[in-house]
Design a protein around this motif. Structure first.
Motif, PDB file in Angstrom:
ATOM      1  N   LYS A   1      24.317  34.636  54.649  1.00  0.00           N
ATOM      2  CA  LYS A   1      25.246  33.069  55.598  1.00  0.00           C
ATOM      3  C   LYS A   1      26.507  32.610  54.073  1.00  0.00           C
ATOM      4  O   LYS A   1      26.472  30.856  54.359  1.00  0.00           O
ATOM      5  CB  LYS A   1      24.757  32.017  55.661  1.00  0.00           C
ATOM      6  CG  LYS A   1      24.331  32.404  57.245  1.00  0.00           C
ATOM      7  CD  LYS A   1      24.895  33.022  58.499  1.00  0.00           C
ATOM      8  CE  LYS A   1      24.694  33.664  59.235  1.00  0.00           C
ATOM      9  NZ  LYS A   1      25.392  33.836  60.118  1.00  0.00           N
ATOM     10  N   LYS A   2      26.236  32.488  52.881  1.00  0.00           N
ATOM     11  CA  LYS A   2      26.840  32.258  51.802  1.00  0.00           C
ATOM     12  C   LYS A   2      28.115  32.696  51.938  1.00  0.00           C
ATOM     13  O   LYS A   2      29.375  33.956  52.169  1.00  0.00           O
ATOM     14  CB  LYS A   2      26.586  33.317  50.585  1.00  0.00           C
ATOM     15  CG  LYS A   2      26.822  31.919  49.330  1.00  0.00           C
ATOM     16  CD  LYS A   2      26.034  32.900  47.863  1.00  0.00           C
ATOM     17  CE  LYS A   2      26.228  32.229  46.432  1.00  0.00           C
ATOM     18  NZ  LYS A   2      26.155  33.187  45.409  1.00  0.00           N
ATOM     19  N   LYS A   3      29.107  32.100  51.405  1.00  0.00           N
ATOM     20  CA  LYS A   3      31.012  31.532  51.580  1.00  0.00           C
ATOM     21  C   LYS A   3      30.894  32.532  50.366  1.00  0.00           C
ATOM     22  O   LYS A   3      30.709  32.541  49.163  1.00  0.00           O
ATOM     23  CB  LYS A   3      31.317  30.537  51.480  1.00  0.00           C
ATOM     24  CG  LYS A   3      31.927  29.837  52.840  1.00  0.00           C
ATOM     25  CD  LYS A   3      32.469  28.870  52.834  1.00  0.00           C
ATOM     26  CE  LYS A   3      32.415  28.188  53.963  1.00  0.00           C
ATOM     27  NZ  LYS A   3      34.015  27.122  54.214  1.00  0.00           N
ATOM     28  N   VAL A   4      31.577  33.397  50.510  1.00  0.00           N
ATOM     29  CA  VAL A   4      32.551  34.003  49.648  1.00  0.00           C
ATOM     30  C   VAL A   4      33.950  33.720  49.873  1.00  0.00           C
ATOM     31  O   VAL A   4      34.656  34.253  50.771  1.00  0.00           O
ATOM     32  CB  VAL A   4      32.351  35.968  49.396  1.00  0.00           C
ATOM     33  CG1 VAL A   4      32.663  36.984  48.664  1.00  0.00           C
ATOM     34  CG2 VAL A   4      30.958  36.490  49.703  1.00  0.00           C
ATOM     35  N   SER A   5      34.475  33.791  48.646  1.00  0.00           N
ATOM     36  CA  SER A   5      36.347  33.417  48.043  1.00  0.00           C
ATOM     37  C   SER A   5      36.430  35.211  48.305  1.00  0.00           C
ATOM     38  O   SER A   5      36.143  35.995  47.310  1.00  0.00           O
ATOM     39  CB  SER A   5      36.400  32.805  47.516  1.00  0.00           C
ATOM     40  OG  SER A   5      36.209  31.554  47.148  1.00  0.00           O
ATOM     41  N   ILE A   6      37.342  35.647  48.936  1.00  0.00           N
ATOM     42  CA  ILE A   6      38.327  37.161  48.879  1.00  0.00           C
ATOM     43  C   ILE A   6      39.701  36.890  48.883  1.00  0.00           C
ATOM     44  O   ILE A   6      40.264  35.845  49.754  1.00  0.00           O
ATOM     45  CB  ILE A   6      37.754  37.655  50.597  1.00  0.00           C
ATOM     46  CG1 ILE A   6      36.744  37.979  50.487  1.00  0.00           C
ATOM     47  CG2 ILE A   6      38.803  38.973  50.522  1.00  0.00           C
ATOM     48  CD1 ILE A   6      36.328  39.112  51.922  1.00  0.00           C
ATOM     49  N   ARG A   7      40.134  37.649  47.680  1.00  0.00           N
ATOM     50  CA  ARG A   7      42.450  37.482  46.985  1.00  0.00           C
ATOM     51  C   ARG A   7      42.808  38.694  48.511  1.00  0.00           C
ATOM     52  O   ARG A   7      41.836  39.768  48.639  1.00  0.00           O
ATOM     53  CB  ARG A   7      41.961  38.043  46.004  1.00  0.00           C
ATOM     54  CG  ARG A   7      41.520  36.391  44.860  1.00  0.00           C
ATOM     55  CD  ARG A   7      42.271  36.828  43.025  1.00  0.00           C
ATOM     56  NE  ARG A   7      43.514  35.866  43.139  1.00  0.00           N
ATOM     57  CZ  ARG A   7      43.422  35.546  43.606  1.00  0.00           C
ATOM     58  NH1 ARG A   7      42.568  34.330  43.409  1.00  0.00           N
ATOM     59  NH2 ARG A   7      44.827  34.805  43.297  1.00  0.00           N
ATOM     60  N   VAL A   8      43.727  38.039  48.943  1.00  0.00           N
ATOM     61  CA  VAL A   8      44.848  38.564  49.301  1.00  0.00           C
ATOM     62  C   VAL A   8      45.709  39.400  48.504  1.00  0.00           C
ATOM     63  O   VAL A   8      46.363  38.177  47.766  1.00  0.00           O
ATOM     64  CB  VAL A   8      45.314  37.963  50.600  1.00  0.00           C
ATOM     65  CG1 VAL A   8      46.152  39.001  51.656  1.00  0.00           C
ATOM     66  CG2 VAL A   8      43.273  37.642  51.281  1.00  0.00           C
ATOM     67  N   LYS A   9      46.651  40.427  48.413  1.00  0.00           N
ATOM     68  CA  LYS A   9      47.135  40.846  47.845  1.00  0.00           C
ATOM     69  C   LYS A   9      48.690  41.531  48.687  1.00  0.00           C
ATOM     70  O   LYS A   9      47.845  42.156  49.543  1.00  0.00           O
ATOM     71  CB  LYS A   9      47.203  41.194  46.444  1.00  0.00           C
ATOM     72  CG  LYS A   9      47.921  41.171  45.624  1.00  0.00           C
ATOM     73  CD  LYS A   9      47.431  41.831  44.378  1.00  0.00           C
ATOM     74  CE  LYS A   9      48.797  42.157  43.573  1.00  0.00           C
ATOM     75  NZ  LYS A   9      48.638  43.055  42.177  1.00  0.00           N
ATOM     76  N   TYR A  10      49.766  41.691  48.413  1.00  0.00           N
ATOM     77  CA  TYR A  10      50.003  41.637  49.440  1.00  0.00           C
ATOM     78  C   TYR A  10      50.757  43.660  48.901  1.00  0.00           C
ATOM     79  O   TYR A  10      51.056  43.905  47.866  1.00  0.00           O
ATOM     80  CB  TYR A  10      52.018  41.507  49.546  1.00  0.00           C
ATOM     81  CG  TYR A  10      53.032  42.369  49.415  1.00  0.00           C
ATOM     82  CD1 TYR A  10      53.228  42.109  51.068  1.00  0.00           C
ATOM     83  CD2 TYR A  10      54.164  42.536  49.338  1.00  0.00           C
ATOM     84  CE1 TYR A  10      54.184  42.833  52.240  1.00  0.00           C
ATOM     85  CE2 TYR A  10      55.192  42.984  49.755  1.00  0.00           C
ATOM     86  CZ  TYR A  10      55.486  43.510  51.409  1.00  0.00           C
ATOM     87  OH  TYR A  10      56.312  44.164  52.237  1.00  0.00           O
ATOM     88  N   ASN A  11      50.685  44.511  48.990  1.00  0.00           N
ATOM     89  CA  ASN A  11      50.572  46.017  49.350  1.00  0.00           C
ATOM     90  C   ASN A  11      51.815  46.437  50.222  1.00  0.00           C
ATOM     91  O   ASN A  11      52.503  46.582  51.346  1.00  0.00           O
ATOM     92  CB  ASN A  11      49.459  46.720  50.337  1.00  0.00           C
ATOM     93  CG  ASN A  11      49.655  48.009  49.947  1.00  0.00           C
ATOM     94  OD1 ASN A  11      50.620  48.836  49.731  1.00  0.00           O
ATOM     95  ND2 ASN A  11      48.295  48.117  49.488  1.00  0.00           N
ATOM     96  N   ARG A  12      52.887  46.435  48.863  1.00  0.00           N
ATOM     97  CA  ARG A  12      54.428  46.368  49.046  1.00  0.00           C
ATOM     98  C   ARG A  12      54.366  48.481  49.721  1.00  0.00           C
ATOM     99  O   ARG A  12      55.043  48.524  50.821  1.00  0.00           O
ATOM    100  CB  ARG A  12      55.484  46.807  48.363  1.00  0.00           C
ATOM    101  CG  ARG A  12      56.709  46.969  48.481  1.00  0.00           C
ATOM    102  CD  ARG A  12      57.059  46.462  46.979  1.00  0.00           C
ATOM    103  NE  ARG A  12      58.677  47.349  47.433  1.00  0.00           N
ATOM    104  CZ  ARG A  12      60.082  47.416  46.478  1.00  0.00           C
ATOM    105  NH1 ARG A  12      59.813  46.835  45.392  1.00  0.00           N
ATOM    106  NH2 ARG A  12      60.929  47.288  46.805  1.00  0.00           N
ATOM    107  N   ARG A  13      54.147  48.671  49.074  1.00  0.00           N
ATOM    108  CA  ARG A  13      53.732  50.514  49.183  1.00  0.00           C
ATOM    109  C   ARG A  13      53.054  50.719  50.327  1.00  0.00           C
ATOM    110  O   ARG A  13      53.787  51.032  51.803  1.00  0.00           O
ATOM    111  CB  ARG A  13      52.785  51.648  48.685  1.00  0.00           C
ATOM    112  CG  ARG A  13      52.946  53.109  48.669  1.00  0.00           C
ATOM    113  CD  ARG A  13      52.226  53.664  47.903  1.00  0.00           C
ATOM    114  NE  ARG A  13      50.809  53.144  48.146  1.00  0.00           N
ATOM    115  CZ  ARG A  13      49.769  53.909  48.710  1.00  0.00           C
ATOM    116  NH1 ARG A  13      50.191  55.196  50.040  1.00  0.00           N
ATOM    117  NH2 ARG A  13      48.267  53.187  48.950  1.00  0.00           N
ATOM    118  N   ARG A  14      52.860  50.289  51.459  1.00  0.00           N
ATOM    119  CA  ARG A  14      51.886  50.535  52.689  1.00  0.00           C
ATOM    120  C   ARG A  14      52.758  49.573  53.738  1.00  0.00           C
ATOM    121  O   ARG A  14      52.331  50.081  55.045  1.00  0.00           O
ATOM    122  CB  ARG A  14      50.388  49.876  52.879  1.00  0.00           C
ATOM    123  CG  ARG A  14      49.206  50.841  52.135  1.00  0.00           C
ATOM    124  CD  ARG A  14      47.694  50.588  51.788  1.00  0.00           C
ATOM    125  NE  ARG A  14      47.016  51.894  51.528  1.00  0.00           N
ATOM    126  CZ  ARG A  14      46.554  52.453  52.204  1.00  0.00           C
ATOM    127  NH1 ARG A  14      47.379  53.508  52.991  1.00  0.00           N
ATOM    128  NH2 ARG A  14      45.756  53.440  51.597  1.00  0.00           N
TER     129      ARG A  14
END
Length: 310
Positions: free
Chosen positions: A217-230
Motif C-alpha cells: 500500500k505504499k504510494k509510488v510516484s510515476i512520471r508521465v511523458k508524451y509519446n509522439r511516435r505512438r
C-alpha cells in the motif's frame, strides 16, 4: 526614534501620504486570509505534515465591492462591453487554479445600473453545457456565514472533482484503465494485453506525475511523458492539460451554488499515447480514448450523485 514612529511622523507631515494610507486601510478592511486555506495547490508547502510558510499559498477573499473603470473614446466599444461583459464574467474565472473555482467574479452593476446574476444566468448559460454540483446530502446550495461557506465550497469542489475523474470515470468506461495497469506492474503482476488499457483521467486534466499504491500500500510516484511516435501526431509535446471542467461558484442571495461549465477537449488529446515511468516498474505506454464524449459522460448515471444537468 523607532521605525514605526518615523513612519507615523512621515505620514503626519505629508497629507497626501496620510490620505493614501487611509485609502489603503479601507481597501484592506473587507479582505481576509482564509485559514485553513482552501487553496489546495500546497503540496510542497505541507509535505510530511510540516508547514513551510514561504511555500504555502493562502486563499484571500474580499467582501468589498470591487470597482473597475474602462476608458475609451469609442462609444460603440462601450456599448459592446456593457452588453457582453457581465456574461463574460459568469463564464470565466481568473488567475491561478481558475478551473477549480478560484478567481470567480460576477458583475453587480454597470454605470450604476444593477445586473442581477440570478435573473441572467439562463441567458449566460444558453449556449453552454452547464451542470450543477450536488453535495453528498443532495443539496444544491451552501448556506453559512461567509468564511465557512467559502471553505465548504472549495472542499466540495475538491472532493467532487476527485470522485468524478477517478471512480465515476472508471465506472463509465467500464474497462481497464491506467490505474489497473500500474497497480498490476507495481505488484509485479504481468498484465494481459497492455495495449487494451486506456489512460482515462488524462482527458479530465493531465499532469506529469501520478501516484499509485504499490506493494504494501505504499504510494509510488510515476512520471508521465508524451509519446509522439505512438501518438502519430504533429504535436511535438503535451506536458499538461487543464481540466475541461470549469467550476464556477456563484453567490445568490447569500447562498452559494457551484456550476460546472464543460469545455471542449483539444483534438490532440484524443488518442494520444503516454509513457509511464518509475524505477519500481517496467515502462509502459497507454493511450487516451479517441471517442470519449465529455457531455455524455457528465450526463451518465455514473455522475448522477455528484452533478445534474441544467
Amino acid at each position: 526614534m523607532s521605525e514605526s514612529k518615523d513612519k507615523k511622523k512621515d505620514i503626519a507631515d505629508n497629507p497626501r501620504k496620510e490620505q493614501e494610507c487611509e485609502e489603503e486601510q479601507k481597501r484592506q478592511e473587507g479582505i481576509k486570509v482564509l485559514a485553513p486555506s482552501p487553496y489546495f495547490a500546497n503540496q510542497e508547502g505541507v509535505k510530511g505534515g510540516e508547514i513551510k510558510g514561504e511555500l504555502v499559498t493562502f486563499a484571500v477573499m474580499s467582501s468589498n465591492k470591487i470597482e473597475g473603470k474602462i476608458y475609451t473614446k469609442h462609444s460603440v466599444l462601450l456599448e459592446e462591453l456593457r452588453k457582453y461583459l457581465p456574461e463574460f464574467f459568469v463564464l470565466h474565472n481568473f488567475g491561478a487554479r481558475q478551473t477549480k473555482g478560484f478567481g470567480s467574479f460576477t458583475i453587480g452593476a454597470i454605470d450604476g445600473e444593477g445586473w442581477h446574476v440570478d435573473e441572467n444566468l439562463p441567458k449566460a448559460f444558453a449556449e453552454r453545457q452547464v451542470y450543477l454540483l450536488i453535495g453528498d446530502s443532495g443539496s444544491e446550495t451552501i448556506e453559512d456565514d461567509v468564511d465557512e461557506a467559502i471553505s465548504k465550497v472549495f472542499d466540495l469542489i475538491q472532493d467532487k472533482h476527485r470522485k468524478i475523474k477517478t471512480k465515476s470515470l472508471r465506472e463509465y468506461l467500464g474497462g481497464k484503465t491506467e490505474r489497473d495497469l500500474c497497480k498490476s506492474l507495481l505488484n509485479h503482476q504481468k498484465p494481459s494485453d497492455p495495449g487494451s488499457y486506456v489512460f482515462a483521467r488524462a482527458l479530465l486534466g493531465l499532469t506529469n506525475v501520478y501516484s499509485f499504491r504499490g506493494k504494501g500500500k505504499k504510494k509510488v510516484s510515476i512520471r508521465v511523458k508524451y509519446n509522439r511516435r505512438r501518438s502519430k501526431s504533429q504535436t511535438n509535446t503535451i506536458e499538461r492539460f487543464p481540466t475541461p471542467l470549469l467550476y464556477k461558484p456563484i453567490s445568490i442571495d447569500g447562498a452559494y451554488k457551484v456550476y460546472i461549465i464543460a469545455q471542449p477537449i483539444p483534438k490532440q488529446m484524443r488518442g494520444a499515447a503516454f509513457d509511464f515511468c518509475a524505477p519500481q516498474m517496467k515502462q509502459v505506454w497507454v493511450r487516451t480514448s479517441k471517442d470519449f464524449k465529455l457531455t455524455t459522460f457528465l450526463s451518465s448515471k455514473d455522475c448522477a450523485q455528484h452533478i445534474k444537468k441544467l
